[in-house]
Scaffold this motif. Sequence first.
Motif, short mmCIF file in Angstrom:
data_model
loop_
_atom_site.label_atom_id
_atom_site.label_comp_id
_atom_site.label_asym_id
_atom_site.label_seq_id
_atom_site.Cartn_x
_atom_site.Cartn_y
_atom_site.Cartn_z
N ASN A 98 0.85 -1.19 0.00
CA ASN A 98 0.00 0.00 0.00
C ASN A 98 0.88 1.24 0.00
OD1 ASN A 98 -3.02 -1.02 0.84
ND2 ASN A 98 -1.44 -2.30 1.76
N ASN A 126 -6.78 1.90 3.08
CA ASN A 126 -5.41 2.39 3.14
C ASN A 126 -5.35 3.49 4.21
OD1 ASN A 126 -2.94 3.84 2.77
ND2 ASN A 126 -2.85 3.19 0.63
N ASN A 128 -2.48 4.84 5.45
CA ASN A 128 -1.10 5.33 5.52
C ASN A 128 -0.99 6.78 6.01
OD1 ASN A 128 0.56 3.16 4.97
ND2 ASN A 128 0.39 3.38 2.76
N SER A 167 3.88 -0.07 7.41
CA SER A 167 2.65 -0.04 6.61
C SER A 167 2.29 -1.43 6.12
CB SER A 167 2.81 0.90 5.42
OG SER A 167 1.71 0.78 4.53
N ARG A 168 3.28 -2.17 5.63
CA ARG A 168 3.01 -3.50 5.12
C ARG A 168 2.45 -4.40 6.23
NH1 ARG A 168 5.35 -8.60 3.69
NH2 ARG A 168 4.83 -9.16 1.53
N HIS A 171 -1.21 -3.17 7.19
CA HIS A 171 -2.20 -3.48 6.16
C HIS A 171 -2.33 -4.98 5.91
CE1 HIS A 171 -1.81 0.87 5.19
NE2 HIS A 171 -3.11 0.71 5.01
N TYR A 172 -1.41 -5.76 6.46
CA TYR A 172 -1.57 -7.21 6.40
C TYR A 172 -2.78 -7.64 7.23
CZ TYR A 172 0.72 -11.35 4.52
OH TYR A 172 1.03 -12.45 3.76
N LYS A 174 -5.63 -6.92 6.54
CA LYS A 174 -6.66 -7.34 5.58
C LYS A 174 -6.63 -8.86 5.40
CE LYS A 174 -5.58 -3.30 2.82
NZ LYS A 174 -5.32 -2.78 1.47
N THR A 257 -3.29 -2.28 13.16
CA THR A 257 -3.58 -3.49 12.39
C THR A 257 -5.03 -3.91 12.60
OG1 THR A 257 -1.28 -4.26 12.59
CG2 THR A 257 -2.94 -5.90 11.98
N VAL A 260 -7.40 -1.77 10.67
CA VAL A 260 -7.47 -2.21 9.27
C VAL A 260 -8.37 -3.43 9.14
CG1 VAL A 260 -6.12 -3.29 7.41
CG2 VAL A 260 -5.28 -1.22 8.52
N TYR A 264 -11.67 -3.43 6.83
CA TYR A 264 -11.79 -4.42 5.75
C TYR A 264 -13.08 -5.23 5.90
CZ TYR A 264 -11.01 -8.62 2.98
OH TYR A 264 -11.16 -9.66 2.09
#
Length: 270
Positions: A98, A126, A128, A167-168, A171-172, A174, A257, A260, A264
Amino acid sequence: MMLRFLLVVVVLISCTDIYKTVKGDEYTLESVRASLVRQEDTIVFNVIERARFPLNSPTYDPHYASIPNFSGSLFDFILNQTEDIQAKMGRYINPEENSYEENLPASLVPHYNFSQFLHPTAASVNINKSIRKIYFNEMLPLFVTSGDDGNYAQTAASDLSLLQAISRRIHYGKFVAEAKFKENPRDYEPLIRAKDKKSLMKLLTVKSVEDIVVKRVEKKAMVFGQEVSLDHDVNGKYKVDPAIVSRLYLDSIIPLTKDVEVEYLLRRLD
């Protein structure tokens, strides 16, 4: 020349694992959690690397660099240029990635056929902007010293590597949410239809797992951040206080996390 070199280094380091992902039929809650464990290594190492430099506030001062045809700080410039190049290299084709920047160019390389494990609305999740704000206002002051050593380009590159890793990981969520949903759709569907964020958060939270994560990253920070000498035994000194690394997870990374995951899930039945 140094700035261009650093941009290339950031791009190469950040793109190393772009295509190291599992196929859709291999995504399970266990495999997703295994990926999160591997991502801890990257985050801990990047925290240690960023702590090499003091705050170096001119890095974030839009009036310091005065880059022609660009409005923003040195950090903003490196972020913009790096993600621009990475987009052209295909980084953001991967659903696990993302970007911080918007309106990035299309990929110039052939598209890899990534599996569609996530619901199509996943791309709309997202956060971020929030991650960046929390990183600079709350996280960074915890593990860097005040001061200025002039290494502004290196500081910006280090910040970016850490921000992208964070960020990775966040956003994991999701993938975590999708795996949890598929394991137990009957419990999730009524809450999603009711838009019940509070109950969704309660359902997806596993406190025992969170406690293990916090303890594990603290131990990793102890192991990775030890001062080692060939002449002396390990002396118990650390490059970054391990308790601070665990706090980054407890106060910011894990809560974001889960945010997110909830966002989601709210889109999962659309």
